[in-house]
Design a protein around this motif. Structure first.
Motif, PDB file in Angstrom:
ATOM      1  N   VAL A 266       0.825  -1.187   0.000  1.00  0.00           N
ATOM      2  CA  VAL A 266       0.000   0.000   0.000  1.00  0.00           C
ATOM      3  C   VAL A 266       0.870   1.250   0.000  1.00  0.00           C
ATOM      4  CG1 VAL A 266      -1.683   1.298   1.332  1.00  0.00           C
ATOM      5  CG2 VAL A 266      -1.918  -1.158   1.121  1.00  0.00           C
ATOM      6  N   GLY A 267       1.995   1.206   0.698  1.00  0.00           N
ATOM      7  CA  GLY A 267       2.815   2.405   0.860  1.00  0.00           C
ATOM      8  C   GLY A 267       3.657   2.766  -0.344  1.00  0.00           C
ATOM      9  N   HIS A 268       4.189   1.767  -1.051  1.00  0.00           N
ATOM     10  CA  HIS A 268       5.067   2.032  -2.185  1.00  0.00           C
ATOM     11  C   HIS A 268       4.699   1.118  -3.341  1.00  0.00           C
ATOM     12  CE1 HIS A 268       7.665   3.678   1.026  1.00  0.00           C
ATOM     13  NE2 HIS A 268       8.133   4.459   0.077  1.00  0.00           N
ATOM     14  N   SER A 269       4.995   1.605  -4.536  1.00  0.00           N
ATOM     15  CA  SER A 269       4.902   0.727  -5.699  1.00  0.00           C
ATOM     16  C   SER A 269       6.074  -0.251  -5.620  1.00  0.00           C
ATOM     17  CB  SER A 269       4.988   1.552  -6.984  1.00  0.00           C
ATOM     18  OG  SER A 269       6.279   2.107  -7.108  1.00  0.00           O
ATOM     19  N   PRO A 270       6.051  -1.331  -6.411  1.00  0.00           N
ATOM     20  CA  PRO A 270       7.202  -2.253  -6.382  1.00  0.00           C
ATOM     21  C   PRO A 270       8.526  -1.550  -6.697  1.00  0.00           C
ATOM     22  CG  PRO A 270       5.356  -3.308  -7.448  1.00  0.00           C
ATOM     23  CD  PRO A 270       4.950  -1.878  -7.202  1.00  0.00           C
ATOM     24  N   LEU A 271       8.513  -0.650  -7.676  1.00  0.00           N
ATOM     25  CA  LEU A 271       9.736   0.082  -8.010  1.00  0.00           C
ATOM     26  C   LEU A 271      10.135   1.016  -6.866  1.00  0.00           C
ATOM     27  CD1 LEU A 271      11.913   0.576 -10.105  1.00  0.00           C
ATOM     28  CD2 LEU A 271      10.445   2.331 -11.120  1.00  0.00           C
ATOM     29  N   GLY A 272       9.148   1.645  -6.246  1.00  0.00           N
ATOM     30  CA  GLY A 272       9.432   2.512  -5.102  1.00  0.00           C
ATOM     31  C   GLY A 272      10.011   1.733  -3.935  1.00  0.00           C
ATOM     32  N   ALA A 273       9.486   0.518  -3.710  1.00  0.00           N
ATOM     33  CA  ALA A 273      10.009  -0.319  -2.632  1.00  0.00           C
ATOM     34  C   ALA A 273      11.454  -0.718  -2.914  1.00  0.00           C
ATOM     35  CB  ALA A 273       9.135  -1.557  -2.460  1.00  0.00           C
ATOM     36  N   LEU A 274      11.749  -1.072  -4.167  1.00  0.00           N
ATOM     37  CA  LEU A 274      13.137  -1.400  -4.524  1.00  0.00           C
ATOM     38  C   LEU A 274      14.049  -0.197  -4.327  1.00  0.00           C
ATOM     39  CD1 LEU A 274      12.714  -3.613  -7.717  1.00  0.00           C
ATOM     40  CD2 LEU A 274      13.507  -4.322  -5.456  1.00  0.00           C
ATOM     41  N   SER A 275      13.540   0.983  -4.642  1.00  0.00           N
ATOM     42  CA  SER A 275      14.323   2.205  -4.451  1.00  0.00           C
ATOM     43  C   SER A 275      14.636   2.423  -2.974  1.00  0.00           C
ATOM     44  CB  SER A 275      13.549   3.399  -5.018  1.00  0.00           C
ATOM     45  OG  SER A 275      14.200   4.596  -4.718  1.00  0.00           O
ATOM     46  N   VAL A 276      13.648   2.195  -2.122  1.00  0.00           N
ATOM     47  CA  VAL A 276      13.859   2.352  -0.678  1.00  0.00           C
ATOM     48  C   VAL A 276      14.892   1.338  -0.188  1.00  0.00           C
ATOM     49  CG1 VAL A 276      12.766   2.102   1.587  1.00  0.00           C
ATOM     50  CG2 VAL A 276      11.606   3.361  -0.224  1.00  0.00           C
ATOM     51  N   PHE A 277      14.759   0.084  -0.619  1.00  0.00           N
ATOM     52  CA  PHE A 277      15.726  -0.940  -0.205  1.00  0.00           C
ATOM     53  C   PHE A 277      17.136  -0.606  -0.706  1.00  0.00           C
ATOM     54  CE2 PHE A 277      11.988  -3.969   0.098  1.00  0.00           C
ATOM     55  CZ  PHE A 277      11.973  -3.948   1.487  1.00  0.00           C
ATOM     56  N   ALA A 278      17.237  -0.100  -1.930  1.00  0.00           N
ATOM     57  CA  ALA A 278      18.546   0.278  -2.475  1.00  0.00           C
ATOM     58  C   ALA A 278      19.156   1.407  -1.648  1.00  0.00           C
ATOM     59  CB  ALA A 278      18.409   0.697  -3.933  1.00  0.00           C
ATOM     60  N   LEU A 279      18.351   2.400  -1.314  1.00  0.00           N
ATOM     61  CA  LEU A 279      18.859   3.513  -0.524  1.00  0.00           C
ATOM     62  C   LEU A 279      19.298   3.040   0.862  1.00  0.00           C
ATOM     63  CD1 LEU A 279      19.452   6.514  -0.401  1.00  0.00           C
ATOM     64  CD2 LEU A 279      17.075   6.912   0.217  1.00  0.00           C
ATOM     65  N   LEU A 280      18.504   2.189   1.499  1.00  0.00           N
ATOM     66  CA  LEU A 280      18.884   1.663   2.811  1.00  0.00           C
ATOM     67  C   LEU A 280      20.167   0.840   2.736  1.00  0.00           C
ATOM     68  CD1 LEU A 280      15.403   0.644   4.249  1.00  0.00           C
ATOM     69  CD2 LEU A 280      16.858   2.526   5.012  1.00  0.00           C
ATOM     70  N   LEU A 281      20.292   0.001   1.721  1.00  0.00           N
ATOM     71  CA  LEU A 281      21.490  -0.819   1.560  1.00  0.00           C
ATOM     72  C   LEU A 281      22.728   0.055   1.355  1.00  0.00           C
ATOM     73  CD1 LEU A 281      22.764  -3.639   1.260  1.00  0.00           C
ATOM     74  CD2 LEU A 281      22.300  -3.457  -1.181  1.00  0.00           C
ATOM     75  N   VAL A 282      22.622   1.054   0.494  1.00  0.00           N
ATOM     76  CA  VAL A 282      23.760   1.944   0.242  1.00  0.00           C
ATOM     77  C   VAL A 282      24.111   2.731   1.503  1.00  0.00           C
ATOM     78  CG1 VAL A 282      24.497   3.979  -1.072  1.00  0.00           C
ATOM     79  CG2 VAL A 282      23.411   2.071  -2.240  1.00  0.00           C
ATOM     80  N   LEU A 283      23.106   3.155   2.269  1.00  0.00           N
ATOM     81  CA  LEU A 283      23.390   3.868   3.518  1.00  0.00           C
ATOM     82  C   LEU A 283      24.074   2.962   4.543  1.00  0.00           C
ATOM     83  CD1 LEU A 283      20.189   6.061   3.915  1.00  0.00           C
ATOM     84  CD2 LEU A 283      22.527   6.852   3.492  1.00  0.00           C
ATOM     85  N   ILE A 284      23.662   1.697   4.607  1.00  0.00           N
ATOM     86  CA  ILE A 284      24.317   0.753   5.519  1.00  0.00           C
ATOM     87  C   ILE A 284      25.786   0.582   5.136  1.00  0.00           C
ATOM     88  CG2 ILE A 284      24.427  -1.696   6.166  1.00  0.00           C
ATOM     89  CD1 ILE A 284      21.315  -1.651   6.066  1.00  0.00           C
ATOM     90  N   VAL A 285      26.057   0.420   3.846  1.00  0.00           N
ATOM     91  CA  VAL A 285      27.441   0.272   3.378  1.00  0.00           C
ATOM     92  C   VAL A 285      28.228   1.555   3.652  1.00  0.00           C
ATOM     93  CG1 VAL A 285      28.903  -0.085   1.351  1.00  0.00           C
ATOM     94  CG2 VAL A 285      26.862  -1.487   1.672  1.00  0.00           C
ATOM     95  N   GLN A 286      27.594   2.708   3.456  1.00  0.00           N
ATOM     96  CA  GLN A 286      28.271   3.988   3.680  1.00  0.00           C
ATOM     97  C   GLN A 286      28.641   4.141   5.156  1.00  0.00           C
ATOM     98  OE1 GLN A 286      29.445   5.693   1.389  1.00  0.00           O
ATOM     99  NE2 GLN A 286      29.627   7.814   1.975  1.00  0.00           N
ATOM    100  N   VAL A 287      27.739   3.784   6.038  1.00  0.00           N
ATOM    101  CA  VAL A 287      28.035   3.861   7.474  1.00  0.00           C
ATOM    102  C   VAL A 287      29.139   2.869   7.842  1.00  0.00           C
ATOM    103  CG1 VAL A 287      27.097   3.384   9.778  1.00  0.00           C
ATOM    104  CG2 VAL A 287      25.792   4.761   8.157  1.00  0.00           C
TER     105      VAL A 287
END
Length: 131
Positions: A1-22
């Motif tokens: 309901v909150g995100h489209s499939p592409l939007g959800a992938l975008s959120v996961f990508a951003l979270l993954l990149v932020l985890i690696v950056q930290v």
């Protein structure tokens, strides 16, 4: 309901990149004045690779993903006439009839408070390792 499939992938990508950056920032060493708090626990070659990622690839990847996210929100706002900023701000989104709303009671808020406290404690502990 909150995100489209592409939007959800975008959120996961951003979270993954932020985890690696930290993670890379925790062991990075700029060889001038700043080292990550976990620098002393890794070999210098690992730290050098982490620093390269952190200061070059990772930095620009985070910026690119944030710009992409903001562009998508603006696209939906002005082209699709769907306000995504309001629901992100106050946490409520109008749902289609028949869709159940997510739980948002005292139990969920208490769990969020506990998780925030644990994250703050972990951050403090990691920072103290570098002292």
């Amino acid at each position: 309901v909150g995100h489209s499939p592409l939007g959800a992938l975008s959120v996961f990508a951003l979270l993954l990149v932020l985890i690696v950056q930290v993670a890379t920032g925790l062991v990075a060493d700029d060889e001038i004045a700043t080292t990550g708090p976990l620098y002393r626990f890794v070999e210098s070659a690992v730290s050098a690779k982490a620093t390269t990622w952190h200061k070059a690839v990772g930095q620009y990847l985070v910026i690119a993903l944030v710009v992409l996210h903001v562009a998508a929100v603006l696209f939906y706002r002005f082209k699709e006439q769907r306000d995504l900023i309001g629901p992100m701000w106050h946490g409520d989104k109008a749902l289609a009839p028949g869709l159940p709303a997510s739980a948002d009671g005292a139990k969920q808020r208490a769990l969020a408070a506990v998780l925030i406290a644990l994250a703050l404690g972990l951050s403090w502990w990691i920072a103290r390792l570098g002292a």
